[in-house]
Design a protein around this motif. Structure first.
Motif, short mmCIF file in Angstrom:
data_model
loop_
_atom_site.label_atom_id
_atom_site.label_comp_id
_atom_site.label_asym_id
_atom_site.label_seq_id
_atom_site.Cartn_x
_atom_site.Cartn_y
_atom_site.Cartn_z
N UNK A 25 -39.34 26.06 119.78
CA UNK A 25 -39.96 26.18 118.46
C UNK A 25 -39.02 25.55 117.45
N UNK A 26 -39.52 24.57 116.69
CA UNK A 26 -38.69 23.84 115.72
C UNK A 26 -38.83 24.45 114.34
N UNK A 27 -37.83 24.23 113.50
CA UNK A 27 -37.74 24.89 112.19
C UNK A 27 -38.90 24.57 111.27
N UNK A 30 -27.79 20.77 121.32
CA UNK A 30 -27.79 22.00 120.52
C UNK A 30 -27.12 23.13 121.30
N UNK A 31 -25.78 23.08 121.49
CA UNK A 31 -25.11 24.14 122.25
C UNK A 31 -25.17 25.50 121.56
N UNK A 32 -25.28 25.52 120.24
CA UNK A 32 -25.32 26.79 119.50
C UNK A 32 -26.56 27.60 119.84
N UNK A 33 -27.60 26.95 120.36
CA UNK A 33 -28.84 27.64 120.73
C UNK A 33 -28.64 28.53 121.95
N UNK A 34 -27.62 28.21 122.78
CA UNK A 34 -27.40 28.92 124.03
C UNK A 34 -26.22 29.90 123.95
N UNK A 35 -25.64 30.10 122.76
CA UNK A 35 -24.48 30.96 122.62
C UNK A 35 -24.84 32.42 122.84
N UNK A 36 -26.04 32.83 122.47
CA UNK A 36 -26.41 34.25 122.57
C UNK A 36 -26.89 34.62 123.95
N UNK A 43 -34.05 15.59 110.14
CA UNK A 43 -33.65 16.07 111.46
C UNK A 43 -34.33 17.40 111.75
N UNK A 44 -34.93 17.49 112.91
CA UNK A 44 -35.52 18.74 113.35
C UNK A 44 -34.43 19.62 113.96
N UNK A 45 -34.52 20.92 113.74
CA UNK A 45 -33.55 21.87 114.28
C UNK A 45 -34.31 22.93 115.05
N UNK A 46 -33.93 23.17 116.32
CA UNK A 46 -34.62 24.22 117.08
C UNK A 46 -34.17 25.60 116.61
N UNK A 47 -35.12 26.54 116.57
CA UNK A 47 -34.76 27.89 116.13
C UNK A 47 -34.96 28.93 117.23
N UNK A 102 -47.16 23.64 117.28
CA UNK A 102 -46.46 22.37 117.47
C UNK A 102 -45.18 22.52 118.28
N UNK A 103 -45.13 23.49 119.18
CA UNK A 103 -43.98 23.66 120.05
C UNK A 103 -43.95 22.52 121.07
#
Length: 198
Positions: free
Chosen positions: A171-173, A192-198, A146-150, A179-180
């Motif tokens: 940008x993926x992990x 990926x809701x955690x990506x938008x928390x900040x 699984x790819x995870x966005x960072x 390769x973006x």
């Protein structure tokens, strides 16, 4: 017919035939000296050719070395009609799931911690049969991960026929900056809701 003549279509030249007619004596130390010089010339030319071929091969060669506790993929050599490592057919994978190295035997052999279903396979493999596994990727049984966005690097709104769609550059992990990918913001917020928390 001699085997040499059958293979190459010409008669084999003996050491006596290496010289021009009338040039060499048939017997005596001169003949022996001339044969030794010709053999030395042949050896020198073979050595030059061997060094040239080695330089061509060394361009594509690199030294592989692993440590104990490293994770590696195991290369499967498919052979027609033979089932090895539970895989058969021309679409079978070239490498199978990562295994841990438990013992280093010399410079080129490694013992792997194989699962119980591969107990019929000898656990020691040559370095050419192994491929380094990146340690922080979690790989499933079907060799997918699984790819995870960072990070979100850019945003853009694209106009379609009757609506505007927001896209973002992600940008993926496990990928390089080259390769973006551009992803739909709506789907990224859902997955990926955690990506938008900040």
């Amino acid at each position: 017919m001699a085997p040499y003549e059958a293979l190459y279509g010409q008669k084999c030249r003996s050491p006596i035939g290496w010289f021009e007619l009338g040039e060499a004596d048939l017997l005596g130390p001169n003949l022996v000296q001339q044969v030794i010089e010709k053999v030395k010339l042949i050896r020198d030319r073979l050595h030059i050719a061997q060094c040239r071929h080695k330089s061509y091969v060394d361009v594509r060669r690199w030294n592989l070395e692993f440590e104990v506790e490293d994770w590696v993929f195991l290369k499967v050599s498919p052979m027609k009609g033979i089932m090895r490592f539970r895989k058969k057919g021309k679409l079978s994978p070239r490498y199978i799931a990562p295994y841990k190295i438990i013992w280093k035997i010399g410079m080129v052999a490694y013992e792997l911690d194989l699962p119980s279903e591969l107990e019929a396979v000898h656990p020691v493999f040559h370095v050419s049969m192994l491929w380094k596994c990146i340690g922080n990727i979690c790989i499933a049984e079907d060799l997918s991960y699984a790819e995870v966005p960072i990070a979100i690097l850019d945003r853009q709104v694209r106009k379609l026929r009757n609506k505007d769609v927001a896209f973002m550059k992600v940008l993926w992990r496990n990928n390089n900056v080259d390769e973006m990918t551009w992803e739909a913001e709506k789907e990224m917020r859902k997955e990926y809701p955690q990506l938008f928390m900040t």
